[in-house]
Enzyme design. Sequence first.
Site, PDB file in Angstrom:
ATOM      1  N   LEU A 100      44.846  39.408  42.917  1.00  0.00           N
ATOM      2  CA  LEU A 100      46.225  39.216  43.427  1.00  0.00           C
ATOM      3  C   LEU A 100      46.191  37.936  44.251  1.00  0.00           C
ATOM      4  O   LEU A 100      45.416  37.840  45.238  1.00  0.00           O
ATOM      5  CB  LEU A 100      46.695  40.435  44.023  1.00  0.00           C
ATOM      6  N   ASP A 101      47.305  37.339  44.432  1.00  0.00           N
ATOM      7  CA  ASP A 101      47.625  36.266  45.296  1.00  0.00           C
ATOM      8  C   ASP A 101      47.682  36.854  46.712  1.00  0.00           C
ATOM      9  O   ASP A 101      47.838  38.042  46.905  1.00  0.00           O
ATOM     10  CB  ASP A 101      49.048  35.629  44.959  1.00  0.00           C
ATOM     11  N   VAL A 102      47.247  35.895  47.645  1.00  0.00           N
ATOM     12  CA  VAL A 102      47.063  36.364  49.092  1.00  0.00           C
ATOM     13  C   VAL A 102      48.695  37.019  49.544  1.00  0.00           C
ATOM     14  O   VAL A 102      48.450  38.126  50.376  1.00  0.00           O
ATOM     15  CB  VAL A 102      46.947  35.220  49.960  1.00  0.00           C
ATOM     16  N   THR A 104      50.640  38.785  47.621  1.00  0.00           N
ATOM     17  CA  THR A 104      51.058  39.675  46.837  1.00  0.00           C
ATOM     18  C   THR A 104      50.381  41.030  47.024  1.00  0.00           C
ATOM     19  O   THR A 104      49.138  41.092  47.562  1.00  0.00           O
ATOM     20  CB  THR A 104      50.589  39.403  45.437  1.00  0.00           C
ATOM     21  N   HIS A 185      48.951  32.449  38.934  1.00  0.00           N
ATOM     22  CA  HIS A 185      50.528  32.513  39.553  1.00  0.00           C
ATOM     23  C   HIS A 185      51.512  32.766  38.316  1.00  0.00           C
ATOM     24  O   HIS A 185      52.703  32.353  38.381  1.00  0.00           O
ATOM     25  CB  HIS A 185      50.800  31.211  40.315  1.00  0.00           C
TER      26      HIS A 185
END
Length: 233
Positions: A100-102, A104, A185
């Site tokens: 997961l993105d930072v 999210t 993304h």
Amino acid sequence: MRLDKYLCDALGATRKQATKIIKSGEVLVDGEVQKSGSFKVPEGGVVEWDGREVGAPGPRYIMLYKPADFVCSHEDGYNPTAFVLLDEPKVENLHFAGRLDVDTTGLVLITDDGQWSHRITSPKHKCKKTYRVWLADAIQPDYVEKFAQGIELRNEREATLPAHLEIVNEAENEVLLTIVEGKYHQVKRMFAALGNKVELLHRERIGDIVLDDTLEPGDYRYLTQEEVDSVWN
């Protein structure tokens, strides 16, 4: 398996540490104290130390509720790694089955079973991931149809595979989005392609594994056998 070897594998302990633990008299096998490292742990035997059951050595499958501002990697120069949230031995042997993105939040699966994680992350298996999304601008009437058809992303040769969009709360610009890919993304880019912006992003589900609603951000638990097996179905 010898008791000392069992503890080494299960706890990430050295042989010397395991021997010390056993000699302390705090290790029970099937309810009986064992003080010999050479004791053979029977198949299916229950090993306890300091009043807690010690899991049998083997692959680990973990569900983590990732908070914002943690990265899904072992090292990062700016943000803490989500691995610091795990109170587990040999964390260096674990990896994320999909990141997961930072910024999210939500469900992250962690394991040391490469074949199992490949089943989740490999594009050919089309593992479904469901996200709860809050948007900056109003949800347009054609969003559901456009996601079902596939979205043309910038710098991509092909449109995304069909995705399922469900409007949860139109007044709050809240939707549920299920995708079967894992492009860079991707969720943010899909909405950007439609002229909207993701304000908050939270992953709720991977395949049939749903984020446990009893977990708080930063908490984790081991998967049930049913959850582990669901990945192969």
